[in-house]
Enzyme design. Structure first.
Site, PDB file in Angstrom:
ATOM      1  N   ASP A  19      -7.598  -3.799   5.899  1.00  0.00           N
ATOM      2  CA  ASP A  19      -8.635  -3.111   6.055  1.00  0.00           C
ATOM      3  C   ASP A  19      -9.432  -3.034   4.674  1.00  0.00           C
ATOM      4  OD1 ASP A  19      -7.830  -1.012   5.091  1.00  0.00           O
ATOM      5  OD2 ASP A  19      -7.602   0.125   6.882  1.00  0.00           O
TER       6      ASP A  19
ATOM      7  N   TYR B 146      -0.006  -1.878  13.397  1.00  0.00           N
ATOM      8  CA  TYR B 146      -1.065  -1.170  12.383  1.00  0.00           C
ATOM      9  C   TYR B 146      -1.938  -0.377  13.042  1.00  0.00           C
ATOM     10  CZ  TYR B 146      -4.413  -0.437   8.770  1.00  0.00           C
ATOM     11  OH  TYR B 146      -5.478  -0.179   8.152  1.00  0.00           O
TER      12      TYR B 146
ATOM     13  N   ASP C 140      -2.969  -2.562   3.106  1.00  0.00           N
ATOM     14  CA  ASP C 140      -3.400  -2.591   4.576  1.00  0.00           C
ATOM     15  C   ASP C 140      -4.451  -3.379   4.888  1.00  0.00           C
ATOM     16  OD1 ASP C 140      -1.304  -0.873   4.994  1.00  0.00           O
ATOM     17  OD2 ASP C 140      -2.417   0.861   5.600  1.00  0.00           O
TER      18      ASP C 140
ATOM     19  N   ARG D  55      -4.562   1.951  12.326  1.00  0.00           N
ATOM     20  CA  ARG D  55      -6.143   2.097  11.730  1.00  0.00           C
ATOM     21  C   ARG D  55      -6.900   1.037  12.153  1.00  0.00           C
ATOM     22  NH1 ARG D  55      -6.365   6.528   7.258  1.00  0.00           N
ATOM     23  NH2 ARG D  55      -4.572   7.299   7.354  1.00  0.00           N
TER      24      ARG D  55
ATOM     25  N   GLU E 270       0.783  -1.311   0.041  1.00  0.00           N
ATOM     26  CA  GLU E 270       0.139   0.061   0.009  1.00  0.00           C
ATOM     27  C   GLU E 270       0.790   1.222   0.086  1.00  0.00           C
ATOM     28  OE1 GLU E 270      -3.517   2.064   2.453  1.00  0.00           O
ATOM     29  OE2 GLU E 270      -3.496  -0.113   2.350  1.00  0.00           O
ATOM     30  N   LYS E 271       2.077   1.279   0.624  1.00  0.00           N
ATOM     31  CA  LYS E 271       2.870   2.277   0.639  1.00  0.00           C
ATOM     32  C   LYS E 271       4.162   1.767   0.714  1.00  0.00           C
ATOM     33  CE  LYS E 271      -0.120   4.466   4.234  1.00  0.00           C
ATOM     34  NZ  LYS E 271      -0.830   3.020   4.734  1.00  0.00           N
TER      35      LYS E 271
END
Length: 637
Positions: A106, A328, A104, A330, A8-9
């Site tokens: 989610d 993580y 991520d 979030r 994701e990043k």
């Protein structure tokens, strides 16, 4: 067979590459590993929803007659700042047959990579073989463990569909409603944007109704009566419990509004026998609070450090990505996998090394204790936010980062402390035929509360002696207190976040209330901070010191909107449907069809009606950047 990992990043990409065979060769937008694997990454969302004019040029001009805007076929476009990285990912997807999705853990992280794969037109055969890598801790041992536990990406399709439905629903509802009400505001002379959203508007509605309740509040006098019963060194104070005969002089909450009634009872009990009719003594235990979800952390950090929700999220992201000191962030979970208990010694050792102020707390921890936090049935894609086993000096952290690390670490240490133990006592007296109750609670074993420091522990311990039933004392007098009802308090960032997570409290529908207690509330862990900041920027809410209040524009908009758009019932029901979609319990199409009908109905009403009264008296607000635009126009001229 070499694999392509899409993270994701960049920070997650680097962590994955570090866990793969050496040597690593860094290139522009990707890392090539010793075994032929390549790790690339997104930079958050590489794609975004297009503006309405991408569907039709006429939508460049805001016009009520053109609403509703409902795309036949949804379009995405590369984000301007991400176009270069999208090209890198597209090229690599053509090069590799084996792909690993490493977004991520989610629903947003799932969609973020899935939509890139779809946009790059990866074949169905290749898509069916994609694996899913779930990482919630960027430290090397944790990443290596995750690499050995990959699953099929197909398992997560419902999560992606749920996120897609949310994204499109937000666009459909927000775009049409914001244009419609902004145009009505313009008719009335208001020059700002009246932003409407499925979560935004109910949130503004909460604040508006609270502010107006405070402004319209009329205080009422009420009275309490305590029987003063001398006993050894300290008198017992027993509160009068009015009988049913007193109901005509009480309000709906049981407060006595008639002083003469209280005076009469006070005079009747003075000098009378006080007989114990019931006596209860017991011990109660209070377990340590669970480790943090993001919202729980934001609430506590707002109370303890005065930090905004966005500041907490930013500090968490940095601690996770840059420093690798927490897991993580979030996360909406407050539980941990049972397997994680094996790391407890390493995590506590790292905390003791990193944060000197918590070294003594770690030394006092009982690592054989296992709190309710470790529960596999309550952990899905991600677990609670806890420290990682990484040892590192905290000297390089900002004040916000250091505060958040300390808060997360302390909450984790609490899991290895026993419950706080209280001695609870209750005496019921009969005095001249009236019922009087004395309650006491004393902390006898602090347990985990020892970590809070003396100032934060229970201050109002009230000792009530253990008298036997039938004991007789004397009431010397009745102590009357004149009191006034108080209005509710204005929202602060902490209480607004509490309202968003505990939104069921503000819902009238009993069935929906029940459903909401099992879902995320208003907004999600990842979006709540951003929603509050957006409403502040758009001048629908404003900060007054620590308080968050509604503006004239916010109030005008709430009173102009259909009632159901301003209450949490509707948006929370959506959130429940989206959650159900992620759990394979609800389908995409019925959700979107229902939303389209709702938007169409509201637009018809907007076109048919006059400018709502509440928008006619708003102060004209100069649009943001208008001065800059005028200067640019003059320069061009």
């Amino acid at each position: 067979m070499p694999r392509l990992f899409i993270a994701e990043k960049p920070s997650l990409g680097r962590a994955i590459a570090a866990a793969l065979p050496s040597p690593q060769k860094k290139d522009q937008g990707f890392i090539r590993c010793g075994n032929g694997d390549v790790v690339t990454w997104c930079i958050g969302h590489l794609l975004e929803q297009v503006e309405p004019d991408a569907y039709d040029e006429k939508y460049k001009r805001w016009n009520l007659d053109d609403l509703p805007i409902i795309p036949d076929k949804w379009k995405l476009k590369p984000r301007k700042e991400a176009a270069k990285q999208l090209s890198v990912v597209r090229k690599l997807l053509k090069e590799f047959d084996t792909v690993v999705h490493a977004g991520d853990p989610d629903r947003e992280g799932q969609l973020l990579v899935d939509e890139v794969i779809d946009y790059c037109r990866v074949s169905k055969a290749k898509k069916d073989k994609i694996q899913r890598l779930l990482i919630s801790d960027l430290n090397l041992p944790a990443v290596k463990t995750s690499l050995s536990q990959m699953r099929s990406n197909r398992e997560f399709i419902p999560l992606s569909i749920s996120a897609l439905a949310r994204s499109r629903a937000d666009w459909l509802y927000g775009m049409n409603m914001s244009r419609g009400y902004t145009l009505l505001g313009q008719k009335a002379g208001y020059k700002g944007v009246l932003s409407v959203g499925r979560v935004q508007s109910p949130l503004v509605g909460l604040v508006v109704r609270r502010d107006e309740e405070i402004e319209n509040f009329v205080p009422k006098d009420f009275y309490t009566l305590d029987a003063v019963i001398p006993y050894q060194q300290a008198p017992i104070l027993a509160r009068w419990q009015p009988s049913e005969a007193c109901q005509p002089w009480q309000d709906e909450e049981g407060r006595v509004l008639n002083r003469k009634l209280v005076e009469n009872v006070a005079s009747r009990i003075a000098g009378q026998l006080a007989t114990v009719t019931a006596s209860e003594q017991k011990q109660s235990k209070q377990a340590p609070p669970l480790p943090y979800s993001l919202s729980a952390l934001q609430i506590d950090a707002a109370k303890r450090f005065g930090m905004s929700a966005q500041q907490v999220l930013d500090a968490c992201q940095s601690l996770y990505e840059k420093h690798k000191l927490i897991t993580y962030p979030r996360s909406d979970s407050r539980h941990l996998p049972v397997e994680h208990f094996k790391q407890a010694s390493a995590v506590l050792g790292a905390v003791s090394n990193n944060e000197a102020t918590l070294a003594q707390a770690v030394a006092g921890a009982d690592q054989t204790l296992r709190s309710k936090a470790w529960n596999d049935s309550k952990v899905d894609a991600h677990h609670a936010i806890i420290p990682t086993p990484k040892k590192q000096s905290l000297s390089g952290l900002s004040t916000h980062e250091a505060n958040i690390y300390q808060q997360v670490a302390r909450q984790y240490i609490m899991q290895f402390y026993p419950a706080a133990v209280y001695a609870d006592s209750k005496l019921i007296f009969d005095i001249a035929g009236g019922c009087f109750i004395a309650k006491g609670r004393v902390l006898i074993e602090p347990g985990w509360k020892a970590l809070l420091g003396k100032d934060a522990q229970d201050k109002d311990d009230n000792t009530v002696p253990a008298l036997p039933k039938g004991a007789e004392l004397t009431c010397t007098e009745g102590l009357i207190k004149d009191r006034k009802t108080e209005p509710p308090k204005h929202f602060t960032e902490a209480t607004l976040l509490q309202a968003m997570t505990g939104i069921a409290k503000f819902v009238a529908d009993k069935e929906l209330k029940k459903i909401l207690k099992e879902t995320d509330g208003l907004g999600t862990e990842a979006t709540r901070a951003g929603i509050i900041e957006t409403l502040l920027k758009r001048k629908l809410l404003t900060r007054a010191g620590k308080l968050i209040k509604s503006t004239a524009a916010g109030r005008g908009l709430i009173h102009a909107l259909p009632s159901e758009s301003t209450y949490p019932d509707m948006t929370a029901h959506w959130e429940h449907q989206l959650h159900s979609m992620a759990e394979r319990g609800y389908a995409y199409q019925p959700f979107m069809d229902g939303l389209v009908k709702q938007v169409e109905t509201i637009v018809v009403q907007l076109k048919a009606g006059d400018v709502p009264e509440s928008l006619r008296h708003l102060p004209a607000v100069e649009p943001k950047n208008s001065k800059r635009k005028r200067r640019a126009t003059k320069k061009k001229a």
